[in-house]
Design a protein around this motif. Sequence first.
Motif, PDB file in Angstrom:
ATOM      1  N   VAL A   1       0.980  -1.251   0.105  1.00 29.50           N
ATOM      2  CA  VAL A   1      -0.228   0.172  -0.028  1.00 29.50           C
ATOM      3  C   VAL A   1       0.951   1.249   0.091  1.00 29.50           C
ATOM      4  O   VAL A   1       2.119   1.224   0.144  1.00 29.50           O
ATOM      5  CB  VAL A   1      -1.057   0.235   1.134  1.00 29.50           C
ATOM      6  CG1 VAL A   1      -2.109  -1.209   1.300  1.00 29.50           C
ATOM      7  CG2 VAL A   1      -0.043   0.196   2.553  1.00 29.50           C
ATOM      8  N   ARG A   2       0.133   2.394  -0.287  1.00 29.30           N
ATOM      9  CA  ARG A   2       0.997   3.653  -0.158  1.00 29.30           C
ATOM     10  C   ARG A   2      -0.026   4.411   0.706  1.00 29.30           C
ATOM     11  O   ARG A   2      -1.128   4.419   0.719  1.00 29.30           O
ATOM     12  CB  ARG A   2       1.333   4.368  -1.845  1.00 29.30           C
ATOM     13  CG  ARG A   2      -0.086   4.581  -2.384  1.00 29.30           C
ATOM     14  CD  ARG A   2       0.204   4.904  -3.648  1.00 29.30           C
ATOM     15  NE  ARG A   2      -1.151   5.204  -4.567  1.00 29.30           N
ATOM     16  CZ  ARG A   2      -1.049   5.840  -5.641  1.00 29.30           C
ATOM     17  NH1 ARG A   2      -0.174   6.604  -5.976  1.00 29.30           N
ATOM     18  NH2 ARG A   2      -2.332   6.041  -6.217  1.00 29.30           N
ATOM     19  N   ALA A   3       0.711   5.609   1.031  1.00 24.64           N
ATOM     20  CA  ALA A   3      -0.200   6.577   2.116  1.00 24.64           C
ATOM     21  C   ALA A   3       0.382   7.974   2.012  1.00 24.64           C
ATOM     22  O   ALA A   3       1.582   8.133   1.701  1.00 24.64           O
ATOM     23  CB  ALA A   3       0.037   5.964   3.617  1.00 24.64           C
ATOM     24  N   GLY A   4      -0.580   8.990   2.379  1.00 24.17           N
ATOM     25  CA  GLY A   4      -0.073  10.369   2.326  1.00 24.17           C
ATOM     26  C   GLY A   4      -0.915  10.832   3.694  1.00 24.17           C
ATOM     27  O   GLY A   4      -2.021  10.527   3.967  1.00 24.17           O
ATOM     28  N   LEU A   5      -0.397  12.046   3.941  1.00 22.86           N
ATOM     29  CA  LEU A   5      -0.864  12.710   5.319  1.00 22.86           C
ATOM     30  C   LEU A   5      -0.662  14.087   5.118  1.00 22.86           C
ATOM     31  O   LEU A   5       0.269  14.589   4.383  1.00 22.86           O
ATOM     32  CB  LEU A   5      -0.154  12.252   6.700  1.00 22.86           C
ATOM     33  CG  LEU A   5      -0.278  10.653   7.041  1.00 22.86           C
ATOM     34  CD1 LEU A   5       0.866  10.203   6.509  1.00 22.86           C
ATOM     35  CD2 LEU A   5      -0.415  10.663   8.463  1.00 22.86           C
ATOM     36  N   HIS A   6      -1.741  14.769   5.594  1.00 25.04           N
ATOM     37  CA  HIS A   6      -1.544  16.223   5.748  1.00 25.04           C
ATOM     38  C   HIS A   6      -2.323  16.744   6.986  1.00 25.04           C
ATOM     39  O   HIS A   6      -3.379  16.262   7.210  1.00 25.04           O
ATOM     40  CB  HIS A   6      -2.245  16.929   4.260  1.00 25.04           C
ATOM     41  CG  HIS A   6      -2.284  18.529   4.731  1.00 25.04           C
ATOM     42  ND1 HIS A   6      -0.985  19.086   4.756  1.00 25.04           N
ATOM     43  CD2 HIS A   6      -3.246  19.377   4.980  1.00 25.04           C
ATOM     44  CE1 HIS A   6      -1.336  20.429   4.882  1.00 25.04           C
ATOM     45  NE2 HIS A   6      -2.615  20.743   4.934  1.00 25.04           N
ATOM     46  N   THR A   7      -1.766  17.748   7.761  1.00 15.75           N
ATOM     47  CA  THR A   7      -2.472  18.251   8.965  1.00 15.75           C
ATOM     48  C   THR A   7      -3.382  19.591   8.593  1.00 15.75           C
ATOM     49  O   THR A   7      -2.516  20.672   7.987  1.00 15.75           O
ATOM     50  CB  THR A   7      -1.490  18.488   9.940  1.00 15.75           C
ATOM     51  OG1 THR A   7      -1.292  17.150  10.379  1.00 15.75           O
ATOM     52  CG2 THR A   7      -2.438  19.073  11.319  1.00 15.75           C
ATOM     53  N   GLY A   8      -4.520  19.723   8.905  1.00 14.37           N
ATOM     54  CA  GLY A   8      -5.317  20.980   8.523  1.00 14.37           C
ATOM     55  C   GLY A   8      -6.669  21.408   9.149  1.00 14.37           C
ATOM     56  O   GLY A   8      -6.760  20.130   9.715  1.00 14.37           O
TER      57      GLY A   8
ATOM     58  N   LEU B   1       4.084   9.308   2.552  1.00 12.17           N
ATOM     59  CA  LEU B   1       4.619  10.865   2.200  1.00 12.17           C
ATOM     60  C   LEU B   1       3.872  11.729   3.151  1.00 12.17           C
ATOM     61  O   LEU B   1       2.582  11.443   3.526  1.00 12.17           O
ATOM     62  CB  LEU B   1       4.303  11.255   0.738  1.00 12.17           C
ATOM     63  CG  LEU B   1       5.021  10.302  -0.485  1.00 12.17           C
ATOM     64  CD1 LEU B   1       4.974  10.918  -1.507  1.00 12.17           C
ATOM     65  CD2 LEU B   1       6.545  10.255  -0.005  1.00 12.17           C
ATOM     66  N   VAL B   2       4.414  12.773   3.596  1.00 14.11           N
ATOM     67  CA  VAL B   2       3.691  14.044   4.481  1.00 14.11           C
ATOM     68  C   VAL B   2       3.813  15.315   3.655  1.00 14.11           C
ATOM     69  O   VAL B   2       4.850  15.474   3.065  1.00 14.11           O
ATOM     70  CB  VAL B   2       4.096  13.942   5.733  1.00 14.11           C
ATOM     71  CG1 VAL B   2       3.850  12.316   6.318  1.00 14.11           C
ATOM     72  CG2 VAL B   2       5.620  14.182   5.996  1.00 14.11           C
ATOM     73  N   SER B   3       3.122  16.044   3.969  1.00 13.73           N
ATOM     74  CA  SER B   3       3.376  17.486   3.639  1.00 13.73           C
ATOM     75  C   SER B   3       4.297  17.993   4.624  1.00 13.73           C
ATOM     76  O   SER B   3       4.571  17.509   5.670  1.00 13.73           O
ATOM     77  CB  SER B   3       1.965  18.137   3.637  1.00 13.73           C
ATOM     78  OG  SER B   3       1.548  18.392   5.108  1.00 13.73           O
ATOM     79  N   SER B   4       4.770  19.076   4.181  1.00  9.34           N
ATOM     80  CA  SER B   4       5.732  20.018   5.302  1.00  9.34           C
ATOM     81  C   SER B   4       5.240  20.348   6.723  1.00  9.34           C
ATOM     82  O   SER B   4       5.647  20.369   7.422  1.00  9.34           O
ATOM     83  CB  SER B   4       6.577  21.155   4.433  1.00  9.34           C
ATOM     84  OG  SER B   4       5.343  21.827   4.312  1.00  9.34           O
ATOM     85  N   THR B   5       3.677  20.682   6.651  1.00  8.51           N
ATOM     86  CA  THR B   5       2.982  20.966   7.783  1.00  8.51           C
ATOM     87  C   THR B   5       3.256  19.783   8.861  1.00  8.51           C
ATOM     88  O   THR B   5       3.343  19.926  10.006  1.00  8.51           O
ATOM     89  CB  THR B   5       1.558  21.333   7.250  1.00  8.51           C
ATOM     90  OG1 THR B   5       1.647  22.177   6.410  1.00  8.51           O
ATOM     91  CG2 THR B   5       0.736  21.505   8.780  1.00  8.51           C
ATOM     92  N   VAL B   6       2.966  18.536   8.251  1.00  7.97           N
ATOM     93  CA  VAL B   6       2.877  17.310   9.285  1.00  7.97           C
ATOM     94  C   VAL B   6       4.339  17.323   9.724  1.00  7.97           C
ATOM     95  O   VAL B   6       4.524  16.895  11.027  1.00  7.97           O
ATOM     96  CB  VAL B   6       2.548  16.028   8.432  1.00  7.97           C
ATOM     97  CG1 VAL B   6       2.842  14.737   9.297  1.00  7.97           C
ATOM     98  CG2 VAL B   6       1.284  16.255   7.885  1.00  7.97           C
TER      99      VAL B   6
END
Length: 449
Positions: free
Chosen positions: A371-378, A408-413
């Motif tokens: 699987v693959r995953a992506g995250l962001h906080t907002g 993968l994550v955004s710079s925010t995370v």
Amino acid sequence: MARARPTTRYAKSGDYSIAYQVVGEGPLDLVYVPGFISHVEHAWEDPDLARFLGRLASFSRLILFDKRGTGLSDRVPVQKLPTLEERMDDVRAVMDAAGSQKAALFGVSEGGPMSMLFATTYPERTSALVLYGTYAKRVRDADYPWAPTMDQHRKFLDAMQQEWGGPTQAGEWAPTVANDDRFKRWWGQFLRLGASPAAARAVLEMTLEIDVRGILPAIRVPTLVLHRTGDRRMDVGGGRFIAERIPDARLVELAGIDHLVWVGDADAVVDEMQEFLTGTRHVPEPTRILATVLFTDMVESTSRAVQLGDARWRALISDHDRLVREELTRFRGREIDRRGDGFLAIFDGPARAISSALSIVERVHELGIQVRAGLHTGELDVIESGVAGIAVHIGARVMSLAGPDEVLVSSTVKDLVAGSGLSFSENGTHELKGVPGSWRIFRVEPPVQ
């Protein structure tokens, strides 16, 4: 969170047992009269249908059932499929078993004609009538040009019976999701569980004899007629015909091309029903929160499904879902949606969200998949359908950049988990489709074992 499944019970209608469920504790009883087949338990496995039923049950005591010969109800010989009169007996039996003296009937598609007949035959037990995507006559006539010809019906039935077992005619029933792998798997199984190929054909052939035009002026209960203007299965002209002939009926034409009521803008359907039946239109007030969004997706799922075949693929999906849900629970994640071949979940802490994603990526190796995953906080709007807001879109776009086994994550995370001991590597600066600006993306490095 996943909704608890209601209990299936049985009502006796003559010699047959009719499967039914009761959901919700609203002030009015609402009987859902389904289309040509149904399965009251498998219905809850589709997240869109489960949400649709949940919304109906939010303002009613919702009564679901499978017609005799379909779903979990007793099978009948295909030569002895029930008449409209016998189907009315089934509805009365279910209402009696559920302790309902009077109910609104929600007649969907092929369930519409029987609901109309029930309303005229048993007005004392019918508080209101809601019709969706239905008809008064199923075969074209000189004064009813909105139905297919008999020849068109025969061609459709032949194709349907030959294709039964797969996602039969999904392009006609639900064109907006006809290419969605998750929906196609669920739809194929729903049809198989609902009826055999011969029984399904017999049910539809019975409908070719239906003509309730003569009883429309005799319907005296409050009636709402709902029809999507681009419905590819049922021409909107049939809905207009019905509304014109039922005294004081209210017609609402909705945008959309899907025939399945829970596909497309299902909220518009429920909103109209709720206002008609209760006098109040529900206006959800979103709750705004700060959270970390996690998207997961199975890699190369389509080719894997073809390789394994339907039965083994369904078993693999079930095991995948179980593992993911275990890890979400372990790290206090909240499942929002099961979409495509992955999940959407939210967390109240970004470090836990990353740990959950890493654990999911590792654990599914047990099943021989990636699987693959992506995250962001907002900031997110928490609404009835789940969550909304730009943060959701960013999370989805970040996930789409990931490769097999990548988180993968955004710079925010990344910035929010400083000091957590988690390690990251640069993944570059990217333009995220539909999202303003450029975004620095980072790859989470798996912990050293």
